[in-house]
Write an enzyme that holds these catalytic residues in place. Structure first.
Site, PDB file in Angstrom:
ATOM      1  N   ASP A 181       0.714  14.569   3.570  1.00 57.70           N
ATOM      2  CA  ASP A 181       1.372  15.224   2.453  1.00 57.70           C
ATOM      3  C   ASP A 181       1.880  16.579   2.932  1.00 57.70           C
ATOM      4  O   ASP A 181       1.259  17.217   3.794  1.00 57.70           O
ATOM      5  CB  ASP A 181       0.399  15.408   1.289  1.00 57.70           C
ATOM      6  CG  ASP A 181       1.093  15.645  -0.036  1.00 57.70           C
ATOM      7  OD1 ASP A 181       1.059  14.744  -0.893  1.00 57.70           O
ATOM      8  OD2 ASP A 181       1.686  16.730  -0.225  1.00 57.70           O
ATOM      9  N   ASP A 227       5.571  16.162   6.669  1.00 60.82           N
ATOM     10  CA  ASP A 227       6.858  16.425   6.029  1.00 60.82           C
ATOM     11  C   ASP A 227       7.738  15.208   6.281  1.00 60.82           C
ATOM     12  O   ASP A 227       8.202  14.987   7.402  1.00 60.82           O
ATOM     13  CB  ASP A 227       7.491  17.686   6.609  1.00 60.82           C
ATOM     14  CG  ASP A 227       8.841  18.023   5.986  1.00 60.82           C
ATOM     15  OD1 ASP A 227       9.354  17.213   5.183  1.00 60.82           O
ATOM     16  OD2 ASP A 227       9.390  19.095   6.313  1.00 60.82           O
ATOM     17  N   VAL A 228       7.966  14.409   5.235  1.00 55.17           N
ATOM     18  CA  VAL A 228       8.703  13.152   5.419  1.00 55.17           C
ATOM     19  C   VAL A 228      10.173  13.375   5.734  1.00 55.17           C
ATOM     20  O   VAL A 228      10.868  12.425   6.112  1.00 55.17           O
ATOM     21  CB  VAL A 228       8.569  12.231   4.183  1.00 55.17           C
ATOM     22  CG1 VAL A 228       7.107  11.864   3.950  1.00 55.17           C
ATOM     23  CG2 VAL A 228       9.188  12.864   2.933  1.00 55.17           C
ATOM     24  N   TYR A 283      17.728  11.702  -9.520  1.00 54.79           N
ATOM     25  CA  TYR A 283      16.513  10.909  -9.297  1.00 54.79           C
ATOM     26  C   TYR A 283      16.828   9.420  -9.375  1.00 54.79           C
ATOM     27  O   TYR A 283      16.403   8.643  -8.514  1.00 54.79           O
ATOM     28  CB  TYR A 283      15.446  11.294 -10.321  1.00 54.79           C
ATOM     29  CG  TYR A 283      14.162  10.516 -10.189  1.00 54.79           C
ATOM     30  CD1 TYR A 283      13.217  10.843  -9.227  1.00 54.79           C
ATOM     31  CD2 TYR A 283      13.882   9.445 -11.040  1.00 54.79           C
ATOM     32  CE1 TYR A 283      12.034  10.131  -9.096  1.00 54.79           C
ATOM     33  CE2 TYR A 283      12.702   8.731 -10.927  1.00 54.79           C
ATOM     34  CZ  TYR A 283      11.785   9.070  -9.949  1.00 54.79           C
ATOM     35  OH  TYR A 283      10.620   8.356  -9.825  1.00 54.79           O
ATOM     36  N   LYS A 303      16.429   6.505  -6.379  1.00 50.80           N
ATOM     37  CA  LYS A 303      15.614   5.295  -6.472  1.00 50.80           C
ATOM     38  C   LYS A 303      16.468   4.029  -6.384  1.00 50.80           C
ATOM     39  O   LYS A 303      16.000   3.004  -5.870  1.00 50.80           O
ATOM     40  CB  LYS A 303      14.780   5.317  -7.752  1.00 50.80           C
ATOM     41  CG  LYS A 303      13.746   6.450  -7.778  1.00 50.80           C
ATOM     42  CD  LYS A 303      12.798   6.388  -6.575  1.00 50.80           C
ATOM     43  CE  LYS A 303      11.711   7.433  -6.643  1.00 50.80           C
ATOM     44  NZ  LYS A 303      10.748   7.343  -5.508  1.00 50.80           N
ATOM     45  N   THR A 361       1.235  11.255 -14.057  1.00 52.67           N
ATOM     46  CA  THR A 361       0.980  12.202 -12.981  1.00 52.67           C
ATOM     47  C   THR A 361       1.766  13.462 -13.310  1.00 52.67           C
ATOM     48  O   THR A 361       2.423  13.550 -14.351  1.00 52.67           O
ATOM     49  CB  THR A 361       1.446  11.645 -11.621  1.00 52.67           C
ATOM     50  OG1 THR A 361       2.887  11.546 -11.630  1.00 52.67           O
ATOM     51  CG2 THR A 361       0.847  10.274 -11.341  1.00 52.67           C
TER      52      THR A 361
END
Length: 282
Positions: free
Chosen positions: A44, A66-67, A158, A162, A193
């Site tokens: 993460d 860090d993706v 967003y 996706k 969340t």
């Protein structure tokens, strides 16, 4: 899904990497798989939180990831393989969901959403596939969203991110269908969340819980398939809308309050902490 004993046999000792694993869906998935005997590693970008979560679970591998950085991602996967063995499953879970109308969305936030939600998934998938294809074994699970099959006011970027994850995952699945490497997508409804902090939810539909998404991911590992939608009710509604006239589908969305959930009805104060982190302002 198969019974608990059968699930445990199919999951035990599998090496599973989860991005965005410090909290929310990622942590719930790590917990479920760890309890089933999998060798779980979580990464993460929040280094403090991921170390707390990893230590609390008793994992052997956890740390900053860090993706959006190829070196960071590659080094993390290398470390997992050094300590745990060849990676069996990569769960690309990291993602952010800032809300608001597109005219109010700074370019830096637009780019950040696309970098994390799209590039991060593509990068992770490629790095995992490079390890898995030569072994003719492996599974990449990309956490998308039902928003990837819809269009939602206040979530334009967003939704775009996706949609991209779904298209990428399906194309990769076809590309490697005979290689032994599997690609799957998970499409949750809105989940309780921090991503939905300060938002009221859609009328007539409940939000899912992180544990439900974790169970779905476990199910995909046990019995791979192209995609799974959670919840069943929300998934059925989304699938059925594909066969409705556009005007009817958009009218229903208005009746359910969809034009205001992520714009006018947002509790800004309750959402402030998440928005700051998602936008890279904290």
């Amino acid at each position: 899904m198969a019974n608990a004993a059968s699930i445990g046999l199919k999951v035990r000792d599998k090496v599973v990497v989860i991005t965005g694993g410090a909290r929310g869906i990622g942590l719930a998935t790590a917990t479920a798989l760890h309890n089933l005997g999998a060798k779980v590693a979580i990464g993460d970008v929040d280094e403090v939180r991921v170390k707390e979560s990893g230590a609390a679970l008793g994992l052997d591998v956890y740390g900053k990831l860090d993706v959006t950085d190829a070196h960071s991602f590659s080094e993390f996967l290398d470390e997992v393989e050094r300590q745990l063995g060849p990676i069996d499953v990569l769960v690309n879970n990291a993602g952010i969901m800032p809300v608001g109308r597109i005219v109010d969305e700074p370019d830096a936030v637009t780019r950040r959403i696309l970098d994390i939600n799209v590039y991060g998934v593509i990068l992770g998938s490629k790095l995992a596939a490079q390890r898995m294809v030569p072994r003719k074994s492996g599974h990449v699970i990309n956490v998308a969203s039902l928003a990837g099959e819809l269009y939602i006011v206040g979530l334009a970027t967003y939704c775009a991110s996706k949609h991209a994850v779904l298209a990428f995952t399906d194309a990769a699945r076809l590309e490697y269908h005979s290689s032994g490497v599997k690609f799957s997508a998970v499409l949750p409804t809105f989940v309780n969340t921090e991503l939905v902090a300060g938002t009221p939810g859609m009328k007539g539909f409940r939000n899912a819980e992180p544990a439900e998404i974790a169970d779905a991911i476990v199910g995909l590992i046990v019995r791979p398939k192209p995609r799974v939608r959670i919840t069943k009710a929300a998934g059925a509604m989304v699938v059925s809308q594909k066969f409705w006239p556009r005007r009817l589908a958009e009218g229903l969305n208005r009746l359910l309050g969809g034009e205001h959930v992520f714009t006018d009805d947002v509790d800004v104060e309750k959402r402030r902490a998440y928005e700051a982190r998602a936008r890279g302002e904290d």
